[in-house]
Scaffold this motif. Structure first.
Motif, PDB file in Angstrom:
ATOM      1  N   GLN A  26       0.817  -1.214   0.000  1.00 38.02           N
ATOM      2  CA  GLN A  26       0.000   0.000   0.000  1.00 38.02           C
ATOM      3  C   GLN A  26       0.849   1.262   0.000  1.00 38.02           C
ATOM      4  O   GLN A  26       0.589   2.208  -0.728  1.00 38.02           O
ATOM      5  N   ILE A  27       1.870   1.270   0.846  1.00 35.48           N
ATOM      6  CA  ILE A  27       2.768   2.428   0.891  1.00 35.48           C
ATOM      7  C   ILE A  27       3.436   2.607  -0.475  1.00 35.48           C
ATOM      8  O   ILE A  27       3.522   3.702  -1.021  1.00 35.48           O
ATOM      9  N   GLN A  28       3.857   1.474  -1.058  1.00 32.75           N
ATOM     10  CA  GLN A  28       4.522   1.515  -2.357  1.00 32.75           C
ATOM     11  C   GLN A  28       3.605   2.124  -3.418  1.00 32.75           C
ATOM     12  O   GLN A  28       4.008   2.947  -4.232  1.00 32.75           O
ATOM     13  N   GLU A  29       2.331   1.741  -3.356  1.00 33.86           N
ATOM     14  CA  GLU A  29       1.367   2.265  -4.320  1.00 33.86           C
ATOM     15  C   GLU A  29       1.192   3.766  -4.145  1.00 33.86           C
ATOM     16  O   GLU A  29       1.091   4.509  -5.122  1.00 33.86           O
ATOM     17  N   MET A  30       1.183   4.203  -2.895  1.00 38.42           N
ATOM     18  CA  MET A  30       1.036   5.628  -2.632  1.00 38.42           C
ATOM     19  C   MET A  30       2.269   6.390  -3.120  1.00 38.42           C
ATOM     20  O   MET A  30       2.155   7.495  -3.664  1.00 38.42           O
ATOM     21  N   VAL A  31       3.414   5.791  -2.945  1.00 40.40           N
ATOM     22  CA  VAL A  31       4.654   6.419  -3.434  1.00 40.40           C
ATOM     23  C   VAL A  31       4.583   6.594  -4.954  1.00 40.40           C
ATOM     24  O   VAL A  31       4.908   7.657  -5.494  1.00 40.40           O
ATOM     25  N   GLU A  32       4.103   5.546  -5.638  1.00 41.45           N
ATOM     26  CA  GLU A  32       3.984   5.611  -7.103  1.00 41.45           C
ATOM     27  C   GLU A  32       3.063   6.755  -7.531  1.00 41.45           C
ATOM     28  O   GLU A  32       3.372   7.509  -8.455  1.00 41.45           O
ATOM     29  N   VAL A  33       1.913   6.848  -6.831  1.00 40.76           N
ATOM     30  CA  VAL A  33       0.970   7.916  -7.156  1.00 40.76           C
ATOM     31  C   VAL A  33       1.624   9.279  -6.966  1.00 40.76           C
ATOM     32  O   VAL A  33       1.522  10.167  -7.818  1.00 40.76           O
ATOM     33  N   CYS A  34       2.332   9.449  -5.865  1.00 41.64           N
ATOM     34  CA  CYS A  34       2.984  10.734  -5.578  1.00 41.64           C
ATOM     35  C   CYS A  34       4.040  11.062  -6.629  1.00 41.64           C
ATOM     36  O   CYS A  34       4.200  12.213  -7.040  1.00 41.64           O
ATOM     37  N   LYS A  35       4.734  10.020  -7.072  1.00 46.76           N
ATOM     38  CA  LYS A  35       5.775  10.252  -8.094  1.00 46.76           C
ATOM     39  C   LYS A  35       5.157  10.810  -9.357  1.00 46.76           C
ATOM     40  O   LYS A  35       5.719  11.697 -10.004  1.00 46.76           O
ATOM     41  N   LYS A  36       4.002  10.260  -9.720  1.00 46.36           N
ATOM     42  CA  LYS A  36       3.327  10.748 -10.918  1.00 46.36           C
ATOM     43  C   LYS A  36       2.911  12.199 -10.771  1.00 46.36           C
ATOM     44  O   LYS A  36       2.648  12.889 -11.753  1.00 46.36           O
ATOM     45  N   ARG A  37       2.802  12.654  -9.542  1.00 52.85           N
ATOM     46  CA  ARG A  37       2.440  14.050  -9.281  1.00 52.85           C
ATOM     47  C   ARG A  37       3.667  14.848  -8.849  1.00 52.85           C
ATOM     48  O   ARG A  37       3.564  15.799  -8.070  1.00 52.85           O
ATOM     49  N   ASN A  38       4.834  14.449  -9.357  1.00 52.41           N
ATOM     50  CA  ASN A  38       6.075  15.209  -9.196  1.00 52.41           C
ATOM     51  C   ASN A  38       6.520  15.426  -7.756  1.00 52.41           C
ATOM     52  O   ASN A  38       6.963  16.516  -7.397  1.00 52.41           O
ATOM     53  N   VAL A  39       6.351  14.414  -6.914  1.00 52.87           N
ATOM     54  CA  VAL A  39       6.757  14.587  -5.524  1.00 52.87           C
ATOM     55  C   VAL A  39       8.263  14.883  -5.460  1.00 52.87           C
ATOM     56  O   VAL A  39       9.045  14.355  -6.255  1.00 52.87           O
ATOM     57  N   ARG A  40       8.663  15.759  -4.515  1.00 53.08           N
ATOM     58  CA  ARG A  40      10.083  16.115  -4.402  1.00 53.08           C
ATOM     59  C   ARG A  40      10.822  15.045  -3.602  1.00 53.08           C
ATOM     60  O   ARG A  40      11.907  14.600  -3.954  1.00 53.08           O
ATOM     61  N   GLU A  41      10.189  14.614  -2.495  1.00 53.95           N
ATOM     62  CA  GLU A  41      10.882  13.682  -1.603  1.00 53.95           C
ATOM     63  C   GLU A  41       9.855  12.933  -0.765  1.00 53.95           C
ATOM     64  O   GLU A  41       8.841  13.510  -0.373  1.00 53.95           O
ATOM     65  N   ILE A  42      10.111  11.648  -0.508  1.00 54.89           N
ATOM     66  CA  ILE A  42       9.230  10.895   0.388  1.00 54.89           C
ATOM     67  C   ILE A  42      10.048  10.253   1.496  1.00 54.89           C
ATOM     68  O   ILE A  42      11.100   9.667   1.241  1.00 54.89           O
ATOM     69  N   LYS A  43       9.562  10.411   2.726  1.00 56.43           N
ATOM     70  CA  LYS A  43      10.243   9.803   3.875  1.00 56.43           C
ATOM     71  C   LYS A  43       9.271   8.876   4.584  1.00 56.43           C
ATOM     72  O   LYS A  43       8.136   9.258   4.844  1.00 56.43           O
ATOM     73  N   VAL A  44       9.695   7.663   4.880  1.00 53.71           N
ATOM     74  CA  VAL A  44       8.834   6.754   5.644  1.00 53.71           C
ATOM     75  C   VAL A  44       9.359   6.721   7.082  1.00 53.71           C
ATOM     76  O   VAL A  44      10.574   6.626   7.300  1.00 53.71           O
ATOM     77  N   ALA A  45       8.444   6.823   8.046  1.00 53.78           N
ATOM     78  CA  ALA A  45       8.859   6.836   9.455  1.00 53.78           C
ATOM     79  C   ALA A  45       9.580   5.540   9.792  1.00 53.78           C
ATOM     80  O   ALA A  45       9.099   4.458   9.468  1.00 53.78           O
ATOM     81  N   GLU A  46      10.724   5.654  10.464  1.00 54.05           N
ATOM     82  CA  GLU A  46      11.521   4.462  10.734  1.00 54.05           C
ATOM     83  C   GLU A  46      11.054   3.714  11.965  1.00 54.05           C
ATOM     84  O   GLU A  46      11.298   2.528  12.108  1.00 54.05           O
ATOM     85  N   ASN A  47      10.412   4.444  12.870  1.00 50.46           N
ATOM     86  CA  ASN A  47       9.938   3.784  14.092  1.00 50.46           C
ATOM     87  C   ASN A  47       8.802   4.586  14.696  1.00 50.46           C
ATOM     88  O   ASN A  47       8.426   5.640  14.192  1.00 50.46           O
ATOM     89  N   ASP A  48       8.254   4.033  15.786  1.00 47.97           N
ATOM     90  CA  ASP A  48       7.108   4.677  16.444  1.00 47.97           C
ATOM     91  C   ASP A  48       7.454   6.076  16.944  1.00 47.97           C
ATOM     92  O   ASP A  48       6.615   6.963  16.941  1.00 47.97           O
ATOM     93  N   ARG A  49       8.694   6.244  17.378  1.00 48.34           N
ATOM     94  CA  ARG A  49       9.062   7.537  17.930  1.00 48.34           C
ATOM     95  C   ARG A  49       9.006   8.614  16.843  1.00 48.34           C
ATOM     96  O   ARG A  49       8.516   9.713  17.068  1.00 48.34           O
ATOM     97  N   GLU A  50       9.509   8.241  15.653  1.00 51.77           N
ATOM     98  CA  GLU A  50       9.499   9.220  14.566  1.00 51.77           C
ATOM     99  C   GLU A  50       8.054   9.539  14.160  1.00 51.77           C
ATOM    100  O   GLU A  50       7.684  10.692  13.932  1.00 51.77           O
ATOM    101  N   ARG A  51       7.232   8.473  14.091  1.00 56.50           N
ATOM    102  CA  ARG A  51       5.829   8.694  13.736  1.00 56.50           C
ATOM    103  C   ARG A  51       5.152   9.622  14.750  1.00 56.50           C
ATOM    104  O   ARG A  51       4.451  10.549  14.392  1.00 56.50           O
ATOM    105  N   ALA A  52       5.416   9.361  16.043  1.00 60.11           N
ATOM    106  CA  ALA A  52       4.808  10.170  17.103  1.00 60.11           C
ATOM    107  C   ALA A  52       5.249  11.627  16.969  1.00 60.11           C
ATOM    108  O   ALA A  52       4.451  12.554  17.157  1.00 60.11           O
TER     109      ALA A  52
END
Lengths: 439, 484
Positions: free
Chosen positions: B291-317
């Motif tokens: 699912q995340i991969q699919e969202m990344v693909e969609v964003c790429k098609k819309r010229n996303v500059r950068e995508i970061k995925v949270a590495e752990n719960d602390r970063e997400r929080a």
């Protein structure tokens, strides 16, 4: 009256019924087929002025639900007001006419990979207007919710001809009262739904249905297993307990059935299947259906309730079938299904029952003689109420409905329900005496 | 109506002398809620400890025709708990118990003063949570959430408060106590649904049964930075159209990002980036990556500059803290701000954001956008300085204009903050007189003498002179503490 109606919809859109009565009641000498919201408004204005009793109807699948009067003045059929007005794919929202059948709606939405997540019964016949007005739902409400969770906007024709919009086209909206809720499940007693806007969901990429068979004496194991699923991180889209008679009919197996549905990407579904299989208690049989096969099973499931055509005569007291709906806390569904089964055995009635252990709605289809059916309803109602729940007679012939309280006793807050009815339909023209406490 | 001291004396008999506030200096806190533009003085504030006391209080007020307002933590953002003048405030904060938890049936019973976040905290050790999560969840009460039909960041997948309420105990206008719900689809009109979001005008909720959910097995959160708001908004619609139902899909624009980075919870968003999407998916771990991969693909098609995925719960929080405190963060870049709460069909995002930008340019006031993009629920934050003559009024006017844009594209004036006092007149942007009347007809069934939270939610037939007076006397706009 009839001349005025002809002026509104045209003679060719009025059907004169030969039969004086219908075994299910909710009958009338005329059926009027409006083609627009404006025509509905004109019909209701006329009815309101002349205090005519109007019975709104979609596909007629709920004709046996509620109502103690044999006949009204006219049936207002929404069957010819059908079609999708707007399907906004990026918004996952659809606006649709009330007479559209669930099947037509699903077929159209599926072309864009979306669906209406209400697994209503008889989708070929049931219309979206009827499903919402009667608040119909199936086993998948455990995860998708029911009509009240999906309807985001309505256009309602009031008895005095006013056209009132409730909600809107956005998925979140708290402007004013949540008036949508008033009409969902109101049994057509407040207004005619002339347009409905609903939230959609994507068609799941992969679907699987795990069918388990528990021996009749292994109910404790069944309960424990359900509890362990509910306490796990699995995401079942159905967790439906089937009584032995129903399980045998649907799956040709002996014992209690448990139908567990998974809908997700394939990898996730496979993980969930494996989780279940690795934890199956001893002596439990399993059978897995996937994709189209699972779809076919669910499609058969929607044809369980009795149809209106299954009654040939009001006098036929020997054997007929009724449908019951029970509501309770989630897990009590198991107790209700079990009790239905036991009572059926004791009373020599044919009872097919199922209940959602994760959503608390149970249903039973019971066939037998009038006397035994009455006793069955009484027993089951007492049991459901003991559990803090309720029982309603979802489908039965008119004469049977006249012998009991279809909706149970009036609730303590009945004056509020009555007050709402009075405020919206003061001349009591819409589905008179069809709903709770005779409103 | 009896004299104030008589009312105070009678009420004090019901709740004890420690259960009532009536001196002018004690009432100041209760002059407004989270929307501080409007103020009014209550007659008294009474603190019942149980349903019986609420019932007795209400019966007395009903018999003596004294208007009253139920109130929770006062974090509302539309003035719903703000007195118009002379009402008794029935504060539910002493009724703050968690009464029972039933994990097997997935429900919990709470009193109305119980704080939203406490519920999740109390059941987390068993792996359960309560889904509605307004940004003020650390302070706001579940009773207040019911009154406002509160939303939050995770409504896209999990729905709003009304989708999670299973039963209510309610004290009706005459003091009668009734129980609604308790089982799904209880026969009768859906009063549970009608009362949820009725902003305290139909009854006082004294007990609430809510649905609790099992924590998802896995969660992933990603940030996607875009070089234009337009690209980011198109990505939102594309994600939905691709058949993904994210648990959350939030957006902040350049000014909002500037604010959150200068406030207490910066996370290092690139300086000057025009838009960021916060995307969260949850569910069965085996399916999350796809699912995340699919969202990344969609964003790429819309010229996303950068995508970061949270590495752990602390970063997400940290990312969520950054986002959820965004309203308050505006205090770091502006002396005052006004929160708006429009909602639109999400496919209209690009157009609406462009029009809001234009309103900003024309008015000269900066507008930060931080919102629930997946729901189409916008929160334009209008930045201003109340010390400048006329700027408060201008900000209010700009707020109304943004709402008009929302309704113009088929949207609504509020997605989760409610109508309260603030948007009474804006109701006319959405509903015709007949439609408003249809709603007040229902109000009359529950609240026949209009004593329950009077003059809220619906426009007055004559345009609110008293509110304008209240604005004048308020001494300008203060900052809202928090909000969804």
């Amino acid at each position: 009256m009839i001349d005025a109606l002809k002026d509104i919809v045209g003679e060719e859109h009025i059907q004169v019924l030969e039969e004086r009565e219908h075994p299910l009641g909710n009958h009338a000498p005329y059926v009027v087929y409006p083609h627009s919201e404006q025509e509905i408004a004109s019909i209701l204005k006329l009815a309101n002025k002349q205090s005519l009793k109007v019975i709104p109807m979609g596909g007629g699948t709920k004709r046996g639900l509620g109502g103690v009067e044999p006949s009204g003045d006219l049936i207002l059929s929404l069957q010819r007001l059908k079609g999708i007005i707007e399907h906004s794919v990026g918004d996952m929202v659809v606006t649709v006419c009330p007479g559209t059948t669930m099947k037509e709606l699903s077929a159209s939405l599926a072309k864009q990979g979306q669906m209406i997540p209400i697994d209503a019964y008889w989708p070929e016949k049931a219309t979206i207007g009827g499903v919402v007005a009667a608040n119909d739902s199936g086993p998948k409400r455990i995860r998708y919710g029911s009509a009240r969770d999906h309807v985001i906007g309505l256009r309602v024709v009031y008895p005095d001809g006013r056209i009132i919009r409730t909600g809107g086209k956005t998925v979140k909206n708290v402007a004013g009262y949540d008036m949508n809720k008033l009409f969902v499940g109101s049994m057509g007693t407040l207004g005619i739904l002339s347009e409905l806007t609903l939230k959609l969901r994507p068609v799941p990429p992969f679907v699987s249905l795990v069918l388990l068979t528990f021996p009749v004496d292994a109910l404790a194991e069944l309960k424990n297993f359900i509890v362990s699923i509910q306490d796990s991180t699995l995401e079942p889209f159905a967790l439906e307990v089937l009584s032995p008679t129903l399980h045998e009919k649907m799956n040709q197996q002996k014992g209690f059935g448990l139908a567990i549905s998974f809908e997700d990407v394939q990898k996730a579904v496979e993980y969930e299947e494996d989780w279940l299989i690795s934890r199956l208690p001893q002596g439990v049989e399993r059978h897995i259906l996937r994709q189209e096969e699972a779809g076919q099973w669910w499609s058969d499931f929607t044809r369980l309730p009795p149809e209106d055509t299954s009654y040939t005569s009001v006098e036929d007291d020997d054997q007929f079938e009724i449908a019951l709906k029970m509501g309770s806390k989630n897990l009590y569904a198991l107790d209700l299904v079990e009790r239905c089964h036991q009572l059926g055995e004791q009373q020599e009635l044919s009872v097919k029952a199922h209940g959602g252990a994760g959503h608390g709605i149970s249903r039973a289809y019971v066939k037998g003689s009038r006397e035994r059916l009455l006793a069955f309803v009484q027993d089951m109602r007492a049991f459901a109420e003991e559990l803090g729940g309720y029982l309603i007679v979802q489908h039965a012939p008119l004469t049977f409905r006249q012998q009991l309280e279809v909706w149970g006793q009036k609730p303590s807050f009945f004056t509020l329900l009555e007050g709402i009815k009075q405020a919206v339909d003061p001349h009591l023209i819409l589905n008179h005496k069809r709903f709770v406490g005779g409103i | 109506m009896p004299a104030k001291d008589v009312v105070v004396r009678e009420l004090a008999k019901m709740v004890g002398p420690g259960g009532i506030l009536h001196r002018e200096e004690d009432l100041m806190t209760y002059e407004c809620d989270g929307l501080t533009v409007y103020r009014g003085q209550p007659l008294a504030v009474v603190f019942p400890s149980n349903t019986e006391e609420v019932s007795r209080i209400v019966k007395y007020l009903y018999e003596h025709e004294i208007p009253y307002i139920p109130r929770g933590a006062g974090t509302g953002l539309s003035g719903g708990a703000t007195p118009m003048g002379g009402e008794v405030i029935v504060s539910l904060v002493r009724m703050k118990k968690l009464l029972s938890i039933d994990y097997e049936n997935r429900e919990a019973v709470v009193q109305p003063g119980y704080v939203n976040l406490k519920l999740t905290n109390s059941i987390a050790h068993k792996g359960y949570y309560y889904a509605p999560d307004p940004s003020s969840q650390a302070a706001c009460t579940i009773g207040g959430n019911v009154g406002e039909n509160a939303g939050g960041a995770h409504c896209l997948k999990y729905g709003v408060t009304t989708n999670h309420i299973l039963g209510l105990e309610v004290v009706l206008h005459n003091g009668e106590v009734v129980r609604l719900g308790g089982a799904p689809d209880t026969p009768g009109y859906d009063l549970l649904g009608l009362l949820t979001g009725s902003e305290g005008t139909l009854g006082i909720v004294t007990e609430i049964t809510v649905r609790i959910l099992k924590n998802p097995q896995a969660k992933q959160t990603a940030l996607a930075y875009f070089d234009s708001v337009e690209d980011a908004s198109h990505a939102v619609s594309d994600i939905i159209a691709a058949g993904i139902v994210p648990a959350a899909l939030e957006m902040m624009d350049k000014i909002a990002i500037e604010g959150v980075e200068k406030a207490n919870y910066p996370v290092g968003h690139p300086e000057g980036v025009p838009a960021v999407l916060i995307m969260e998916v949850d569910g069965i771990a085996a399916g999350i990556e796809d699912q995340i991969q699919e969202m990344v693909e969609v964003c790429k098609k819309r010229n996303v500059r950068e995508i970061k995925v949270a590495e752990n719960d602390r970063e997400r929080a940290a990312w969520w803290a950054n986002r959820k405190t965004a309203f308050g963060a505006m205090g770091a870049i502006s002396p005052d701000y006004l929160v708006q709460d429009g909602v639109i069909p999400r496919s209209r995002l690009p157009e609406v954001l462009a029009r809001i930008q234009k309103i900003s340019e024309e008015s000269g006031l900066r507008i930060a956008n931080v919102f629930h993009a997946g729901d189409g629920n916008l929160h334009p934050l209008i930045l201003f300085d109340s010390r400048n003559e006329g700027e408060t009024e201008l900000a209010l006017e700009v707020g109304s204009k943004t709402l008009a844009v929302c309704t113009d594209v088929g949207g609504s004036i509020t997605g989760e903050h409610g109508v309260g006092i603030e948007k009474k007149e804006d109701m006319r942007l959405v509903f015709s007189d007949e439609e408003i009347e249809a709603q007040t007809e229902i109000r009359s069934v529950f609240n026949p003498h209009n004593l329950l939270n009077p003059d809220k939610l619906f426009p007055s037939p004559a345009r609110c002179a008293e509110v304008k007076k209240a604005v004048k006397g308020s001494g300008g706009v203060k900052q809202a503490v928090s909000g969804p």
